[in-house]
Write an enzyme that holds these catalytic residues in place. Structure first.
Site, PDB file in Angstrom:
ATOM      1  N   LYS A  22     -17.125  42.041  68.050  1.00 19.66           N
ATOM      2  CA  LYS A  22     -15.855  42.220  68.771  1.00 19.66           C
ATOM      3  C   LYS A  22     -15.915  41.539  70.129  1.00 19.66           C
ATOM      4  O   LYS A  22     -15.002  40.816  70.524  1.00 19.66           O
ATOM      5  CB  LYS A  22     -15.588  43.722  68.953  1.00 19.66           C
ATOM      6  CG  LYS A  22     -14.529  44.031  70.004  1.00 19.66           C
ATOM      7  CD  LYS A  22     -14.283  45.510  70.156  1.00 19.66           C
ATOM      8  CE  LYS A  22     -15.163  46.222  71.163  1.00 19.66           C
ATOM      9  NZ  LYS A  22     -14.854  45.959  72.577  1.00 19.66           N
ATOM     10  N   ASN A  23     -17.021  41.770  70.838  1.00 23.87           N
ATOM     11  CA  ASN A  23     -17.097  41.276  72.220  1.00 23.87           C
ATOM     12  C   ASN A  23     -17.290  39.762  72.303  1.00 23.87           C
ATOM     13  O   ASN A  23     -17.084  39.178  73.364  1.00 23.87           O
ATOM     14  CB  ASN A  23     -18.217  41.995  72.983  1.00 23.87           C
ATOM     15  CG  ASN A  23     -17.833  43.428  73.305  1.00 23.87           C
ATOM     16  OD1 ASN A  23     -16.698  43.830  73.076  1.00 23.87           O
ATOM     17  ND2 ASN A  23     -18.776  44.189  73.838  1.00 23.87           N
ATOM     18  N   CYS A 116     -10.316  53.229  83.383  1.00 27.69           N
ATOM     19  CA  CYS A 116     -10.801  53.368  82.015  1.00 27.69           C
ATOM     20  C   CYS A 116     -11.733  54.569  82.026  1.00 27.69           C
ATOM     21  O   CYS A 116     -12.368  54.829  83.040  1.00 27.69           O
ATOM     22  CB  CYS A 116     -11.498  52.059  81.688  1.00 27.69           C
ATOM     23  SG  CYS A 116     -12.701  52.095  80.420  1.00 27.69           S
ATOM     24  N   ARG A 121     -13.819  50.082  86.698  1.00 29.22           N
ATOM     25  CA  ARG A 121     -13.725  48.726  86.141  1.00 29.22           C
ATOM     26  C   ARG A 121     -12.780  47.806  86.915  1.00 29.22           C
ATOM     27  O   ARG A 121     -11.745  47.368  86.392  1.00 29.22           O
ATOM     28  CB  ARG A 121     -13.379  48.780  84.655  1.00 29.22           C
ATOM     29  CG  ARG A 121     -14.423  49.552  83.881  1.00 29.22           C
ATOM     30  CD  ARG A 121     -14.193  49.552  82.412  1.00 29.22           C
ATOM     31  NE  ARG A 121     -14.729  48.383  81.748  1.00 29.22           N
ATOM     32  CZ  ARG A 121     -14.771  48.254  80.426  1.00 29.22           C
ATOM     33  NH1 ARG A 121     -14.322  49.217  79.655  1.00 29.22           N
ATOM     34  NH2 ARG A 121     -15.264  47.176  79.868  1.00 29.22           N
ATOM     35  N   ILE A 123     -11.462  44.286  88.937  1.00 35.46           N
ATOM     36  CA  ILE A 123     -11.442  42.881  88.505  1.00 35.46           C
ATOM     37  C   ILE A 123     -11.695  41.954  89.695  1.00 35.46           C
ATOM     38  O   ILE A 123     -11.383  40.771  89.645  1.00 35.46           O
ATOM     39  CB  ILE A 123     -10.101  42.516  87.811  1.00 35.46           C
ATOM     40  CG1 ILE A 123      -8.905  42.982  88.666  1.00 35.46           C
ATOM     41  CG2 ILE A 123     -10.025  43.086  86.410  1.00 35.46           C
ATOM     42  CD1 ILE A 123      -7.581  42.409  88.222  1.00 35.46           C
ATOM     43  N   ASP A 124     -12.254  42.525  90.767  1.00 34.45           N
ATOM     44  CA  ASP A 124     -12.437  41.742  91.999  1.00 34.45           C
ATOM     45  C   ASP A 124     -13.295  40.489  91.785  1.00 34.45           C
ATOM     46  O   ASP A 124     -13.030  39.438  92.371  1.00 34.45           O
ATOM     47  CB  ASP A 124     -13.032  42.626  93.109  1.00 34.45           C
ATOM     48  CG  ASP A 124     -14.350  43.266  92.694  1.00 34.45           C
ATOM     49  OD1 ASP A 124     -14.428  43.787  91.559  1.00 34.45           O
ATOM     50  OD2 ASP A 124     -15.306  43.250  93.476  1.00 34.45           O
ATOM     51  N   LEU A 125     -14.314  40.578  90.916  1.00 32.88           N
ATOM     52  CA  LEU A 125     -15.192  39.416  90.720  1.00 32.88           C
ATOM     53  C   LEU A 125     -14.455  38.290  89.991  1.00 32.88           C
ATOM     54  O   LEU A 125     -14.646  37.114  90.293  1.00 32.88           O
ATOM     55  CB  LEU A 125     -16.447  39.820  89.945  1.00 32.88           C
ATOM     56  CG  LEU A 125     -17.309  40.894  90.624  1.00 32.88           C
ATOM     57  CD1 LEU A 125     -18.445  41.321  89.713  1.00 32.88           C
ATOM     58  CD2 LEU A 125     -17.855  40.375  91.947  1.00 32.88           C
ATOM     59  N   ASP A 304     -23.868  49.614  76.169  1.00 31.88           N
ATOM     60  CA  ASP A 304     -23.095  49.930  74.959  1.00 31.88           C
ATOM     61  C   ASP A 304     -23.921  50.666  73.908  1.00 31.88           C
ATOM     62  O   ASP A 304     -23.379  51.063  72.874  1.00 31.88           O
ATOM     63  CB  ASP A 304     -22.513  48.642  74.349  1.00 31.88           C
ATOM     64  CG  ASP A 304     -21.284  48.159  75.113  1.00 31.88           C
ATOM     65  OD1 ASP A 304     -20.802  48.876  75.996  1.00 31.88           O
ATOM     66  OD2 ASP A 304     -20.812  47.036  74.815  1.00 31.88           O
ATOM     67  N   ARG A 396     -11.608  50.925  67.449  1.00 30.11           N
ATOM     68  CA  ARG A 396     -11.512  49.750  68.332  1.00 30.11           C
ATOM     69  C   ARG A 396     -12.695  48.816  68.114  1.00 30.11           C
ATOM     70  O   ARG A 396     -12.586  47.612  68.340  1.00 30.11           O
ATOM     71  CB  ARG A 396     -11.511  50.192  69.811  1.00 30.11           C
ATOM     72  CG  ARG A 396     -10.206  50.791  70.293  1.00 30.11           C
ATOM     73  CD  ARG A 396     -10.259  51.003  71.795  1.00 30.11           C
ATOM     74  NE  ARG A 396     -10.907  49.873  72.401  1.00 30.11           N
ATOM     75  CZ  ARG A 396     -11.884  49.927  73.313  1.00 30.11           C
ATOM     76  NH1 ARG A 396     -12.303  51.081  73.757  1.00 30.11           N
ATOM     77  NH2 ARG A 396     -12.423  48.841  73.795  1.00 30.11           N
TER      78      ARG A 396
HETATM   79  C1  UD1 Z   1     -18.183  43.916  78.677  1.00 26.62           C
HETATM   80  C2  UD1 Z   1     -18.082  44.487  77.281  1.00 26.62           C
HETATM   81  C3  UD1 Z   1     -18.446  45.966  77.289  1.00 26.62           C
HETATM   82  C4  UD1 Z   1     -19.808  46.180  77.933  1.00 26.62           C
HETATM   83  C5  UD1 Z   1     -19.875  45.509  79.301  1.00 26.62           C
HETATM   84  C6  UD1 Z   1     -21.259  45.556  79.923  1.00 26.62           C
HETATM   85  C7  UD1 Z   1     -16.337  43.148  76.297  1.00 26.62           C
HETATM   86  C8  UD1 Z   1     -14.943  43.063  75.778  1.00 26.62           C
HETATM   87  N1  UD1 Z   1     -16.719  44.318  76.800  1.00 26.62           N
HETATM   88  O1  UD1 Z   1     -17.213  44.592  79.476  1.00 26.62           O
HETATM   89  O2  UD1 Z   1     -18.477  46.427  75.940  1.00 26.62           O
HETATM   90  O3  UD1 Z   1     -20.042  47.567  78.096  1.00 26.62           O
HETATM   91  O4  UD1 Z   1     -19.506  44.123  79.182  1.00 26.62           O
HETATM   92  O5  UD1 Z   1     -22.201  44.999  79.079  1.00 26.62           O
HETATM   93  O6  UD1 Z   1     -17.084  42.204  76.211  1.00 26.62           O
HETATM   94  N2  UD1 Z   1     -17.355  44.889  87.740  1.00 26.62           N
HETATM   95  C9  UD1 Z   1     -16.888  44.814  89.038  1.00 26.62           C
HETATM   96  N3  UD1 Z   1     -15.941  43.879  89.323  1.00 26.62           N
HETATM   97  C10 UD1 Z   1     -15.454  43.016  88.390  1.00 26.62           C
HETATM   98  C11 UD1 Z   1     -15.951  43.075  87.079  1.00 26.62           C
HETATM   99  C12 UD1 Z   1     -16.913  44.036  86.776  1.00 26.62           C
HETATM  100  O7  UD1 Z   1     -17.288  45.592  89.901  1.00 26.62           O
HETATM  101  O8  UD1 Z   1     -14.593  42.176  88.711  1.00 26.62           O
HETATM  102  C13 UD1 Z   1     -18.375  45.914  87.407  1.00 26.62           C
HETATM  103  C14 UD1 Z   1     -17.829  46.933  86.368  1.00 26.62           C
HETATM  104  O9  UD1 Z   1     -17.068  47.925  86.984  1.00 26.62           O
HETATM  105  C15 UD1 Z   1     -19.106  47.445  85.743  1.00 26.62           C
HETATM  106  C16 UD1 Z   1     -20.011  46.220  85.782  1.00 26.62           C
HETATM  107  O10 UD1 Z   1     -19.461  45.303  86.723  1.00 26.62           O
HETATM  108  O11 UD1 Z   1     -19.650  48.461  86.555  1.00 26.62           O
HETATM  109  C17 UD1 Z   1     -20.155  45.514  84.441  1.00 26.62           C
HETATM  110  O12 UD1 Z   1     -18.874  45.149  83.975  1.00 26.62           O
HETATM  111  P1  UD1 Z   1     -18.632  43.857  83.092  1.00 26.62           P
HETATM  112  O13 UD1 Z   1     -19.937  43.202  82.794  1.00 26.62           O
HETATM  113  O14 UD1 Z   1     -17.577  43.023  83.730  1.00 26.62           O
HETATM  114  O15 UD1 Z   1     -18.056  44.489  81.762  1.00 26.62           O
HETATM  115  P2  UD1 Z   1     -16.824  43.997  80.903  1.00 26.62           P
HETATM  116  O16 UD1 Z   1     -16.799  42.515  80.829  1.00 26.62           O
HETATM  117  O17 UD1 Z   1     -15.594  44.703  81.339  1.00 26.62           O
END
Ligand code: UD1
Length: 415
Positions: A22-23, A116, A121, A123-125, A304, A396
């Site tokens: 899925k991912n 969530c 979660r 999206i700042d990065l 996960d 999902r």
């Molecule tokens: C993806 C996976 C999810 C998995 C996660 C970590 C998909 C669709 N989902 O989620 O199953 O659990 O990787 O392996 O592929 N963060 C920030 N700012 C940002 C983005 C992330 O602070 O802009 C933080 C998040 O809150 C979290 C950490 O970084 O604490 C990891 O998140 P991230 O690696 O981005 O996970 P996803 O891509 O959302």
């Protein structure tokens, strides 16, 4: 609303096959927007997250046709740049449309993904990276609006190796002017798969699978066929299913390199594991011992798989400690496991699991995808009957979970 009913099962035996990831499929589907033509994708699982992504792509002008696990997506024309609230709110992966839309349309208007259950979660990065590539960012009315005249390559350092941010920035950078370097990038196999898909189409991406990804922008991409990697988290869940029932069997359609951290942990606990080119044998007939786990970005132990191991460690000898370093609130399954007789205490980002508990079947609720999988595992070894609601979370990310587990002897069905 459907429910999963599980009765205590004998040790699982036999062969079980993994579906496509899925991912990996989600970013690759988003990336089809970048190509003016028809992409053909193999090994695409039937999951609600994938169907929701296809709904979003169709709304943007993509012509999506499914034949079994093969999907063709034709983005000869892209007719919009907005991803609306309803489908976006159903799955976090929808924000992966931002990078491709910004690149192709010069604009992306995406409903804010919001919170969530497993954590805030943010999206700042993603936004910091888009801004470095030259995008203007505006927020308002629940939407984030990105626009640019032309994206320009840049050096981007991620404060955390975010999987989604790395994917979004790769997709934004493939057609940008000049070179982009993403430092402290995520190294998950799904990122390598996305880069492989794009490189097959003529993109120039290198360093994927390491912490520095280089992208040299190209003029356009040529459509290709690609087979998505298999689901390493589904594989890890099946390994845990053999382990929690004291079973023995084979998991096929899995790359052993992708599940190394899970294999290493199960071996440390006393399971016998044999790795083959595209399959893994698990023999967990001996009694397993406790273990300490710290979740980390790849190649560390995957967050996960944390919930599934929480269930497994209730059954092993001794006390185990799990430290969850990736998401701040990923212990929603603990209350439900305790309802089944587990003894798990949460202390901040850690959980302390007293093992050797005889779990008993109960009515429980899945609050998130992997937490739901942990309840299924617990149900396999709990005395009596377990009834799990919140099945939509499990759907999902697991294709035909009940059917697959019953094929190796689990007493499980969907009601
Ligand atoms: C993806 C996976 C999810 C998995 C996660 C970590 C998909 C669709 N989902 O989620 O199953 O659990 O990787 O392996 O592929 N963060 C920030 N700012 C940002 C983005 C992330 O602070 O802009 C933080 C998040 O809150 C979290 C950490 O970084 O604490 C990891 O998140 P991230 O690696 O981005 O996970 P996803 O891509 O959302």
């Amino acid at each position: 609303m459907s429910k999963i009913i599980i009765k205590k099962s004998d040790p699982l035996t036999g062969r079980i096959c993994c579906s496509g990831s899925k991912n990996a499929a989600l970013p690759i589907l988003a990336a089809t927007i970048l190509t003016k033509g028809r992409s053909r994708l193999y090994n695409i699982p039937r999951l609600s997250d994938i169907e929701n992504m296809l709904e979003l792509l169709s709304g943007l002008g993509g012509k999506c046709v499914r034949e079994g696990n093969i999907l063709t997506v034709d983005f000869s024309e892209c007719r919009g740049y907005t991803a609306p609230y309803e489908p976006v709110s159903k799955f976090r992966g929808s924000f992966l449309l931002a990078g491709p839309l910004l690149s192709r349309m010069g604009r992306a208007r995406i409903s804010m993904p919001g919170g969530c259950p497993i954590g805030n979660r943010p999206i700042d990065l993603h936004l910091k990276g888009f801004s470095a590539l030259g995008a203007e960012i505006e927020n308002g009315h629940g939407y984030v609006d990105l626009s640019c005249k032309r994206l320009k390559g840049a050096k981007i350092y991620l404060d955390f190796p975010s999987v989604g941010a790395t994917e979004n920035l790769i997709m934004a950078a493939v057609l940008a002017d000049g070179e982009t370097v993403i430092e402290n990038a995520a190294a998950e196999p799904e990122i390598t798969d996305l880069a492989d898909f794009l490189n097959q189409q003529g993109a120039l991406i290198s360093g994927m699978g390491s912490d520095t990804v280089n992208i040299i922008g190209v003029k356009d991409l040529i459509p290709c066929s690609h087979s998505v990697i298999s689901d390493r988290i589904e594989a890890g869940t099946f390994m845990s299913a053999f382990a929690i029932t004291g079973g023995c069997g084979e998991i096929t359609n899995v790359n052993p390199l992708h599940v190394k951290p899970v294999t290493a942990k199960l071996s440390e606990m006393g399971a016998k594991i044999q790795e083959h080119e595209n399959s893994i044998n698990v023999d967990a007939r001996a009694h397993l011992s406790s273990a300490n786990i710290k979740t980390l970005p790849f190649p560390g132990f995957p967050t996960d798989m944390q919930a599934q191991f929480s269930a497994l460690l209730c059954e092993t000898e001794g006390t185990s400690i799990i430290v969850e370093t990736v998401f701040e609130n990923r212990f929603l399954h603990v209350g439900e496991l305790n309802r089944m007789g587990a003894n798990i205490r949460i202390d901040g980002r850690s959980s302390v699991i007293e093992g050797n508990k005889k779990l008993s079947g109960s009515k429980v609720t899945a609050f998130d995808l992997r937490g739901g999988a942990s309840l299924v595992l617990a149900g396999l070894c709990a005395c009596g009957e377990t009834e799990i609601s919140g099945v939509e979370h499990i759907n999902r990310g697991y294709e035909n979970l009940c059917g697959k587990l019953s094929s190796i002897g689990a007493n499980i069905f969907l009601e």
